[in-house]
Write a protein that holds these residues in place. Structure first.
Motif, PDB file in Angstrom:
ATOM      1  N   SER A 336       6.546  -3.827  -9.034  1.00  0.00           N
ATOM      2  CA  SER A 336       5.158  -3.382  -9.669  1.00  0.00           C
ATOM      3  C   SER A 336       4.527  -2.443  -8.985  1.00  0.00           C
ATOM      4  CB  SER A 336       4.587  -4.578  -9.989  1.00  0.00           C
ATOM      5  OG  SER A 336       4.888  -5.619 -10.615  1.00  0.00           O
ATOM      6  N   LEU A 337       4.782  -2.272  -7.695  1.00  0.00           N
ATOM      7  CA  LEU A 337       3.792  -1.292  -6.848  1.00  0.00           C
ATOM      8  C   LEU A 337       4.798  -0.109  -6.229  1.00  0.00           C
ATOM      9  CD1 LEU A 337       1.799  -3.887  -4.721  1.00  0.00           C
ATOM     10  CD2 LEU A 337       1.091  -2.767  -6.656  1.00  0.00           C
ATOM     11  N   VAL A 338       5.765  -0.435  -5.635  1.00  0.00           N
ATOM     12  CA  VAL A 338       6.631   0.532  -4.982  1.00  0.00           C
ATOM     13  C   VAL A 338       7.535   1.576  -6.100  1.00  0.00           C
ATOM     14  CG1 VAL A 338       8.391   1.284  -3.496  1.00  0.00           C
ATOM     15  CG2 VAL A 338       6.904  -0.483  -2.951  1.00  0.00           C
ATOM     16  N   ARG A 339       8.066   1.045  -7.011  1.00  0.00           N
ATOM     17  CA  ARG A 339       9.022   1.841  -7.950  1.00  0.00           C
ATOM     18  C   ARG A 339       8.059   2.721  -8.917  1.00  0.00           C
ATOM     19  NH1 ARG A 339      14.279   1.269  -7.894  1.00  0.00           N
ATOM     20  NH2 ARG A 339      14.340   2.032 -10.239  1.00  0.00           N
ATOM     21  N   PRO A 340       7.091   2.137  -9.283  1.00  0.00           N
ATOM     22  CA  PRO A 340       6.087   3.102 -10.157  1.00  0.00           C
ATOM     23  C   PRO A 340       5.128   3.984  -9.283  1.00  0.00           C
ATOM     24  CG  PRO A 340       5.400   0.817 -10.694  1.00  0.00           C
ATOM     25  CD  PRO A 340       6.185   0.791  -9.364  1.00  0.00           C
ATOM     26  N   GLY A 341       5.460   4.072  -8.011  1.00  0.00           N
ATOM     27  CA  GLY A 341       4.654   4.854  -7.184  1.00  0.00           C
ATOM     28  C   GLY A 341       3.392   4.712  -6.653  1.00  0.00           C
ATOM     29  N   HIS A 342       2.729   3.413  -6.757  1.00  0.00           N
ATOM     30  CA  HIS A 342       1.477   3.052  -6.324  1.00  0.00           C
ATOM     31  C   HIS A 342       1.429   3.105  -4.869  1.00  0.00           C
ATOM     32  CE1 HIS A 342       0.501   2.494 -10.670  1.00  0.00           C
ATOM     33  NE2 HIS A 342       1.124   1.307 -10.650  1.00  0.00           N
ATOM     34  N   LEU A 343       2.408   2.450  -4.401  1.00  0.00           N
ATOM     35  CA  LEU A 343       2.430   2.254  -2.807  1.00  0.00           C
ATOM     36  C   LEU A 343       3.799   2.754  -2.464  1.00  0.00           C
ATOM     37  CD1 LEU A 343       1.087  -1.420  -2.199  1.00  0.00           C
ATOM     38  CD2 LEU A 343      -0.320   0.795  -2.010  1.00  0.00           C
ATOM     39  N   THR A 344       3.713   3.373  -1.125  1.00  0.00           N
ATOM     40  CA  THR A 344       5.232   3.485  -0.498  1.00  0.00           C
ATOM     41  C   THR A 344       5.645   2.091  -0.063  1.00  0.00           C
ATOM     42  OG1 THR A 344       4.359   3.812   1.559  1.00  0.00           O
ATOM     43  CG2 THR A 344       4.563   5.657   0.318  1.00  0.00           C
ATOM     44  N   MET A 345       7.105   1.959   0.205  1.00  0.00           N
ATOM     45  CA  MET A 345       7.584   0.772   0.622  1.00  0.00           C
ATOM     46  C   MET A 345       6.821   0.531   2.100  1.00  0.00           C
ATOM     47  SD  MET A 345       9.923  -1.578   0.229  1.00  0.00           S
ATOM     48  CE  MET A 345      11.220  -0.720  -1.056  1.00  0.00           C
ATOM     49  N   MET A 346       6.506   1.454   3.007  1.00  0.00           N
ATOM     50  CA  MET A 346       5.739   1.085   4.206  1.00  0.00           C
ATOM     51  C   MET A 346       4.592   0.543   3.893  1.00  0.00           C
ATOM     52  SD  MET A 346       6.484   1.464   7.399  1.00  0.00           S
ATOM     53  CE  MET A 346       7.324   2.868   7.988  1.00  0.00           C
ATOM     54  N   GLU A 347       3.790   1.002   2.952  1.00  0.00           N
ATOM     55  CA  GLU A 347       2.567   0.507   2.681  1.00  0.00           C
ATOM     56  C   GLU A 347       2.633  -0.920   2.044  1.00  0.00           C
ATOM     57  OE1 GLU A 347       0.087   4.522   1.404  1.00  0.00           O
ATOM     58  OE2 GLU A 347       1.295   3.597  -0.103  1.00  0.00           O
ATOM     59  N   LEU A 348       3.690  -1.316   1.234  1.00  0.00           N
ATOM     60  CA  LEU A 348       3.866  -2.772   0.848  1.00  0.00           C
ATOM     61  C   LEU A 348       4.127  -3.452   1.779  1.00  0.00           C
ATOM     62  CD1 LEU A 348       4.268  -4.596  -1.532  1.00  0.00           C
ATOM     63  CD2 LEU A 348       6.688  -4.058  -1.428  1.00  0.00           C
ATOM     64  N   LEU A 349       5.064  -3.089   3.113  1.00  0.00           N
ATOM     65  CA  LEU A 349       5.220  -4.060   3.965  1.00  0.00           C
ATOM     66  C   LEU A 349       4.193  -4.055   4.948  1.00  0.00           C
ATOM     67  CD1 LEU A 349       9.014  -2.575   4.757  1.00  0.00           C
ATOM     68  CD2 LEU A 349       8.388  -4.650   3.833  1.00  0.00           C
ATOM     69  N   GLU A 350       3.318  -3.124   5.093  1.00  0.00           N
ATOM     70  CA  GLU A 350       2.147  -3.130   6.069  1.00  0.00           C
ATOM     71  C   GLU A 350       1.248  -4.427   5.592  1.00  0.00           C
ATOM     72  OE1 GLU A 350      -0.970   0.114   7.839  1.00  0.00           O
ATOM     73  OE2 GLU A 350      -0.437   0.228   5.833  1.00  0.00           O
ATOM     74  N   LYS A 351       1.102  -4.893   4.183  1.00  0.00           N
ATOM     75  CA  LYS A 351       0.141  -5.475   3.773  1.00  0.00           C
ATOM     76  C   LYS A 351       0.870  -7.176   3.714  1.00  0.00           C
ATOM     77  CE  LYS A 351      -1.997  -2.173   0.754  1.00  0.00           C
ATOM     78  NZ  LYS A 351      -3.100  -2.012   1.519  1.00  0.00           N
ATOM     79  N   MET A 352       2.210  -6.777   3.926  1.00  0.00           N
ATOM     80  CA  MET A 352       2.955  -8.450   3.883  1.00  0.00           C
ATOM     81  C   MET A 352       3.345  -8.631   5.367  1.00  0.00           C
ATOM     82  SD  MET A 352       4.986  -7.724   0.479  1.00  0.00           S
ATOM     83  CE  MET A 352       5.459  -9.714   0.138  1.00  0.00           C
ATOM     84  N   THR A 353       3.216  -7.856   6.383  1.00  0.00           N
ATOM     85  CA  THR A 353       3.564  -8.196   7.842  1.00  0.00           C
ATOM     86  C   THR A 353       2.675  -7.944   8.811  1.00  0.00           C
ATOM     87  OG1 THR A 353       4.652  -5.930   8.071  1.00  0.00           O
ATOM     88  CG2 THR A 353       6.049  -7.455   6.993  1.00  0.00           C
ATOM     89  N   ILE A 354       2.274  -6.592   9.423  1.00  0.00           N
ATOM     90  CA  ILE A 354       1.460  -6.658  10.388  1.00  0.00           C
ATOM     91  C   ILE A 354      -0.159  -6.787  10.132  1.00  0.00           C
ATOM     92  CG2 ILE A 354       1.167  -3.932   9.831  1.00  0.00           C
ATOM     93  CD1 ILE A 354       1.627  -5.789  13.364  1.00  0.00           C
ATOM     94  N   ASN A 355      -0.640  -6.603   8.825  1.00  0.00           N
ATOM     95  CA  ASN A 355      -2.016  -6.768   8.713  1.00  0.00           C
ATOM     96  C   ASN A 355      -2.429  -8.256   8.780  1.00  0.00           C
ATOM     97  OD1 ASN A 355      -2.191  -4.007   8.277  1.00  0.00           O
ATOM     98  ND2 ASN A 355      -2.806  -4.024   6.061  1.00  0.00           N
ATOM     99  N   PRO A 356      -1.397  -9.003   8.068  1.00  0.00           N
ATOM    100  CA  PRO A 356      -1.455 -10.500   8.304  1.00  0.00           C
ATOM    101  C   PRO A 356      -1.531 -11.001   9.842  1.00  0.00           C
ATOM    102  CG  PRO A 356       0.173 -10.183   7.052  1.00  0.00           C
ATOM    103  CD  PRO A 356      -0.384  -9.098   6.996  1.00  0.00           C
TER     104      PRO A 356
END
Length: 420
Positions: A336-356
């Motif tokens: 829903s976010l990476v494939r449509p181009g809303h976030l890069t894979m890195m941006e997605l992972l950032e919100k699911m790993t290092i930010n928390p």
């Protein structure tokens, strides 16, 4: 163990490299272009796979103690491992409530037996009544990583501010469920065109927005790290954006269901699309995506909320709110976010790993020498269809839907805890 030939993505350093990772015990010993294994070393061939830090979910319900027919610590841990999640933070609305040290210590002691890392938030108020503060200092010293009355809003603004001040003094996050019940007739259902078709008066977005506005102001004044949980309204995103710009230490969670679905899903999935706060309009969904894109929303968390099939089979206005999410969260982010181009894979992972990890002061969420050997290995281009779950519950509107991002391995503490 050596993981070979993978694409190593480390959101903590914003780097992508192709190479190998050498693991000994529970630590990363070496990262290099190529590492030759010894005869005794286990080798995982990660050709074609992304190697990312193990996911960290800051908002889950394992229903333990008190509601273990829905989920328990063990089945919840299995569900997390299946979803690439190596660290979870459990909410405090169990029975008994996690409002005292003995209950907290019991959960943390039992959690040690599991393959993933389990942290526990304690409640802000005794018995979730929003009237008397828990002994937050004693609870933190006993292992509480943060405080929340999740599931129930703090209606008293002065009490909420006092709790923020205490959390700030202890340097731990305080997480808030923002729904004013005074506005709500039937919770879990957005008040709008869809609810009118269904013949019910649901929960209007002002129920969330009014408390978000109040608590953004209190966050600015208190200096606390305040988490606005499971944001559902576009106006709430705007409020958080505005107050963050003024210096408030605000953090916002977006769930996969809120950035993927709208209230139209109720017409197809019924109670499986009922949750608090509810799915709202397409405009709200797109505003949440914009908040994720510009960093206003810095966390993706599932609000994994298991319920029995019998409970979800009740009429729409009687069934409990919530869906499971641990096993589909990464795939929904990719789909829903990476494939449509809303976030890069890195941006997605950032919100699911290092930010928390940073928010909760956890030494995880990164891939570097000396760091914890917690990983998820996945193929972002491979599709799969969720049909069965490791969770005790199966209350998900995503069952039977084709998703991108197939998890191949989850590794926690240097041990394979899930393998496809």
């Amino acid at each position: 163990m050596i993981i070979k030939n993978g694409t190593i993505m480390n959101p903590a350093t914003q780097t992508i490299i192709s190479g190998d990772i050498l693991i000994e015990d529970d630590k990363i010993i070496k990262i290099a272009k190529s590492i030759t294994p010894s005869e005794s070393e286990e080798v995982i061939d990660a050709s074609g796979l992304v190697i990312a830090p193990g996911l960290i979910d800051t908002h889950i319900h394992f229903r333990d103690p008190g509601f273990t027919y829905k989920e328990d610590i063990h089945t919840g841990s299995l569900s997390a491992a299946h979803g690439g999640v190596t660290t979870v933070i459990c909410m405090a609305n169990t029975s008994p409530t996690v409002d005292n040290v003995p209950v907290l210590e019991d959960i943390l002691q039992r959690a040690k037996a599991e393959d993933i890392r389990i942290y526990q938030a304690a409640s802000i108020s005794h018995s979730l009544k929003g009237e008397t503060l828990t002994d937050m200092k004693a609870l933190k010293e006993a292992g509480a990583c943060g405080f929340t009355d999740d599931g129930i809003p703090l209606k008293n603004a002065a009490f909420c501010y006092k709790a923020m001040e205490e959390a700030a003094s202890l340097n731990v996050p305080i997480s808030l469920h923002e729904e004013d019940p005074a506005f709500i007739t039937n919770n879990g259902i957005n008040h709008g065109d869809v609810s009118e078709k269904l013949g019910v008066y649901g929960s209007p977005s002002i129920a969330e927005e009014s408390l978000v506005a109040r608590d953004c102001m209190l966050a600015l004044r208190s200096g606390a790290d305040v988490v606005i949980q499971h944001i559902s309204s576009g106006r709430s995103v705007e409020l958080i954006r505005m107050f963050k710009a003024q210096g408030a230490k605000l953090h916002a969670e977006a769930t996969p269901h809120h950035f993927t679905l709208t209230d139209e899903a109720l017409l197809e999935h019924g109670t499986l699309a009922k949750m608090n706060p509810p799915l709202r309009t397409e405009a709200d969904r797109l505003a949440i995506i914009e908040g994720l894109k510009d960093g206003t929303i810095d966390l993706i968390a599932t609000d994994h909320a298991p319920h029995s099939a019998e409970e979800k089979a009740k009429p729409l206005t009687e069934a409990p709110s919530g869906i499971i999410g641990l096993e589909t969260s990464l795939s929904l982010g990719i789909t829903s976010l990476v494939r449509p181009g809303h976030l890069t894979m890195m941006e997605l992972l950032e919100k699911m790993t290092i930010n928390p990890a940073k928010l909760y002061h956890l030494p995880y969420g990164t891939i570097e020498e000396g760091a914890a050997a917690d990983f998820v290995l996945f193929n972002p281009d491979e599709t799969w269809i969720p049909t069965e779950y490791a969770s005790k519950s199966s209350n998900s509107p995503f069952t039977g839907k084709e998703l991108y991002g197939k998890i191949k391995y989850t590794i926690c503490r240097g041990k394979i805890v899930y393998q496809d």
